[in-house]
Design an enzyme around this catalytic site. Structure first.
Site, PDB file in Angstrom:
ATOM      1  CD  GLU A 119      -9.417   4.701   8.145  1.00  0.00           C
ATOM      2  OE1 GLU A 119      -9.465   5.202   9.271  1.00  0.00           O
ATOM      3  OE2 GLU A 119      -8.418   4.166   7.675  1.00  0.00           O
ATOM      4  NE  ARG A 145      -7.147   4.115  11.193  1.00  0.00           N
ATOM      5  CZ  ARG A 145      -6.375   3.419  10.373  1.00  0.00           C
ATOM      6  NH1 ARG A 145      -5.315   2.812  10.815  1.00  0.00           N
ATOM      7  NH2 ARG A 145      -6.671   3.331   9.090  1.00  0.00           N
ATOM      8  NE  ARG A 220      -6.809  -0.912   5.286  1.00  0.00           N
ATOM      9  CZ  ARG A 220      -6.491  -1.412   6.475  1.00  0.00           C
ATOM     10  NH1 ARG A 220      -6.732  -2.681   6.764  1.00  0.00           N
ATOM     11  NH2 ARG A 220      -5.935  -0.632   7.398  1.00  0.00           N
ATOM     12  NE  ARG A 304     -10.862  -0.131   5.065  1.00  0.00           N
ATOM     13  CZ  ARG A 304     -10.078   0.875   5.452  1.00  0.00           C
ATOM     14  NH1 ARG A 304     -10.219   1.427   6.631  1.00  0.00           N
ATOM     15  NH2 ARG A 304      -9.147   1.313   4.668  1.00  0.00           N
TER      16      ARG A 304
HETATM   17  C1  UGA Z   1      -7.223   4.555   4.449  1.00  0.00           C
HETATM   18  C2  UGA Z   1      -7.205   6.030   4.728  1.00  0.00           C
HETATM   19  O1  UGA Z   1      -7.721   6.308   5.994  1.00  0.00           O
HETATM   20  C3  UGA Z   1      -8.022   6.785   3.740  1.00  0.00           C
HETATM   21  O2  UGA Z   1      -7.257   7.001   2.576  1.00  0.00           O
HETATM   22  C4  UGA Z   1      -9.331   6.230   3.325  1.00  0.00           C
HETATM   23  O3  UGA Z   1     -10.430   6.935   3.828  1.00  0.00           O
HETATM   24  C5  UGA Z   1      -9.530   4.778   3.626  1.00  0.00           C
HETATM   25  O4  UGA Z   1      -8.532   4.075   4.307  1.00  0.00           O
HETATM   26  C6  UGA Z   1      -9.789   4.093   2.297  1.00  0.00           C
HETATM   27  O5  UGA Z   1      -9.146   4.416   1.318  1.00  0.00           O
HETATM   28  O6  UGA Z   1     -10.638   3.222   2.268  1.00  0.00           O
HETATM   29  P1  UGA Z   1      -5.761   2.599   5.395  1.00  0.00           P
HETATM   30  O7  UGA Z   1      -6.451   1.557   4.602  1.00  0.00           O
HETATM   31  O8  UGA Z   1      -5.269   2.167   6.724  1.00  0.00           O
HETATM   32  O9  UGA Z   1      -6.687   3.870   5.584  1.00  0.00           O
HETATM   33  O10 UGA Z   1      -4.606   3.238   4.509  1.00  0.00           O
HETATM   34  P2  UGA Z   1      -3.091   2.952   4.166  1.00  0.00           P
HETATM   35  O11 UGA Z   1      -2.267   4.018   4.781  1.00  0.00           O
HETATM   36  O12 UGA Z   1      -3.028   2.818   2.696  1.00  0.00           O
HETATM   37  O13 UGA Z   1      -2.683   1.579   4.898  1.00  0.00           O
HETATM   38  C7  UGA Z   1      -3.178   0.323   4.519  1.00  0.00           C
HETATM   39  C8  UGA Z   1      -2.514  -0.736   5.373  1.00  0.00           C
HETATM   40  O14 UGA Z   1      -1.129  -0.843   4.985  1.00  0.00           O
HETATM   41  C9  UGA Z   1      -2.492  -0.462   6.881  1.00  0.00           C
HETATM   42  O15 UGA Z   1      -2.752  -1.654   7.566  1.00  0.00           O
HETATM   43  C10 UGA Z   1      -1.066  -0.002   7.158  1.00  0.00           C
HETATM   44  O16 UGA Z   1      -0.643  -0.284   8.473  1.00  0.00           O
HETATM   45  C11 UGA Z   1      -0.295  -0.794   6.131  1.00  0.00           C
HETATM   46  N1  UGA Z   1       1.003  -0.178   5.718  1.00  0.00           N
HETATM   47  C12 UGA Z   1       1.054   1.124   5.301  1.00  0.00           C
HETATM   48  C13 UGA Z   1       2.146  -0.954   5.740  1.00  0.00           C
HETATM   49  O17 UGA Z   1       2.109  -2.148   6.104  1.00  0.00           O
HETATM   50  N2  UGA Z   1       3.343  -0.376   5.350  1.00  0.00           N
HETATM   51  C14 UGA Z   1       3.426   0.919   4.937  1.00  0.00           C
HETATM   52  O18 UGA Z   1       4.542   1.376   4.593  1.00  0.00           O
HETATM   53  C15 UGA Z   1       2.255   1.691   4.906  1.00  0.00           C
END
Ligand code: UGA
Length: 343
Positions: A119, A145, A220, A304
């Site tokens: 992040e 965020r 991701r 990312r």
């Molecule tokens: C994560 C967290 O900040 C940390 O765990 C970590 O440091 C970092 O990134 C990482 O592991 O590299 P993020 O990738 O946004 O952030 O984490 P998630 O909550 O798993 O979300 C991933 C994506 O899925 C986001 O775009 C989110 O909006 C989406 N999402 C999440 C959905 O579309 N539906 C959901 O129910 C939950």
């Protein structure tokens, strides 16, 4: 080698314990508020666990920083829903509490292995993020965020500066969406609060809709926990000083999938499990707005992808586990541990 792991019961800590205990020259000293993920290792002769809180049990920690060779402070809030609901707690724990530990490592000249995060790169538009040259791009202050990214970034900078000015022996690693068993609690009481894979599995089990935030086109680079731990162990071993004063992206560029693709692959995989099949068949996918799902303080990252050249060059590490294999491992774990409460 005496290894101090703070947050030893976390997702990374618990997987690290399992791996490190296989090495006869390693003894682990660990603290956490809970021990549910490491209970099978508590009686191991080279495992020394104490239940505690890093913001309270400071004497124990100070004593063990002095006593141990390598320090891994893994305690942090790493869940995006909390960045927007309680940003001050994120700052206090992820930055303030960890800064004290960093300073003790400087004071006692101990090797520090610190978890940064993917992040920190924020919304950088670069196709591949490089540890030493990519610019960090964060949103405005109102987008809370970014307090997590910013807290971690400042600690990275502080650690780096201690390396330059006080000779601190450090390694910084940046996990890119590590996934696997024990990530978050599958039956978390707080709805919608887990990281995406756990959230989706939990949605299916609870007969809820899978929600694709803003359409789910954002990508991701999902990285299996075993690949991540393999890299981390190489950093701990630090052969010929290969990891000293270096920063490593630990991610799998071959697993760069959109959230929508993750949902599809997950549902397909679930259909191979008799226990999950019916639930998966009935699961509905819906698109929600981030504003409604996370609130007004949220902002997202569209792509990312890590460069892993540093880890390949200095650690001899490359990730091996594909997304599908990782999902199977995770589902196998949940099926064998949780089926009684879900039937
Ligand atoms: C994560 C967290 O900040 C940390 O765990 C970590 O440091 C970092 O990134 C990482 O592991 O590299 P993020 O990738 O946004 O952030 O984490 P998630 O909550 O798993 O979300 C991933 C994506 O899925 C986001 O775009 C989110 O909006 C989406 N999402 C999440 C959905 O579309 N539906 C959901 O129910 C939950």
């Amino acid at each position: 080698m005496k290894v101090l792991i703070l947050g030893v019961n976390g997702f990374i800590g618990s997987a690290l314990v399992e791996n490190l205990l296989k090495k006869e020259h390693v003894s682990i000293y660990g603290m956490d508020m809970d021990h549910d993920k490491i209970k099978e290792f508590l009686s191991h002769p080279r495992m020394n666990f104490v239940e505690g809180d890093i913001t309270i049990n400071k004497e124990w920690i100070h004593y063990h920083i002095k006593k141990c060779d390598v320090i891994l402070p893994l305690v942090a809030i790493a869940t995006p829903s909390v960045y927007v609901s309680d940003p001050l707690r994120v700052f206090e724990l992820d930055f303030e509490a960890n800064l004290e530990l960093v300073r003790q490592c400087v004071q006692h000249k101990k090797r520090l292995i610190f978890p940064s995060t993917s992040e920190v790169y924020g919304m950088s538009s670069e196709s591949e993020f490089k540890e030493e040259s990519t610019n960090f791009v964060l949103g405005p202050i109102s987008k809370q965020r970014w307090i997590y990214s910013c807290s971690k970034q400042l600690l990275d900078r502080v650690i780096y500066a201690y390396g330059v000015q006080h000779d601190l022996q450090y390694s910084i690693f940046r996990p890119f969406n590590w996934i696997g068993p024990k990530l978050d609690h599958i039956l978390t009481p707080k709805e919608g609060s887990s990281r995406v894979l756990t959230q989706f599995i939990s949605d299916v089990l609870k007969h809820q809709k899978i929600k694709l935030v803003d359409g789910g086109e954002q990508k991701r680079s999902f990285t299996d926990i075993d690949d991540g731990i393999d890299a981390l162990v190489r950093i701990i071993e630090n052969k010929d000083g290969c990891a000293t004063r270096r920063i490593f992206n630990i991610g799998n560029p071959n697993n760069n999938y959109s959230i929508k693709e993750l949902a599809t692959v997950l549902l397909d995989t679930l259909k191979n499990y008799p226990f999950f099949k019916d639930k998966a068949d009935k699961t509905i996918i819906e698109i929600v707005k981030s504003h409604d799902h996370y609130g007004q303080f949220y902002q997202d990252i569209q792509n990312r992808t890590p460069s892993i050249e540093q880890a390949q060059t200095y650690l001899g590490w490359s990730p091996k586990i594909g997304l599908k294999e990782s999902l199977i491992k995770t589902l196998d774990y949940h099926l064998s541990h949780l089926d009684h409460s879900l039937a």
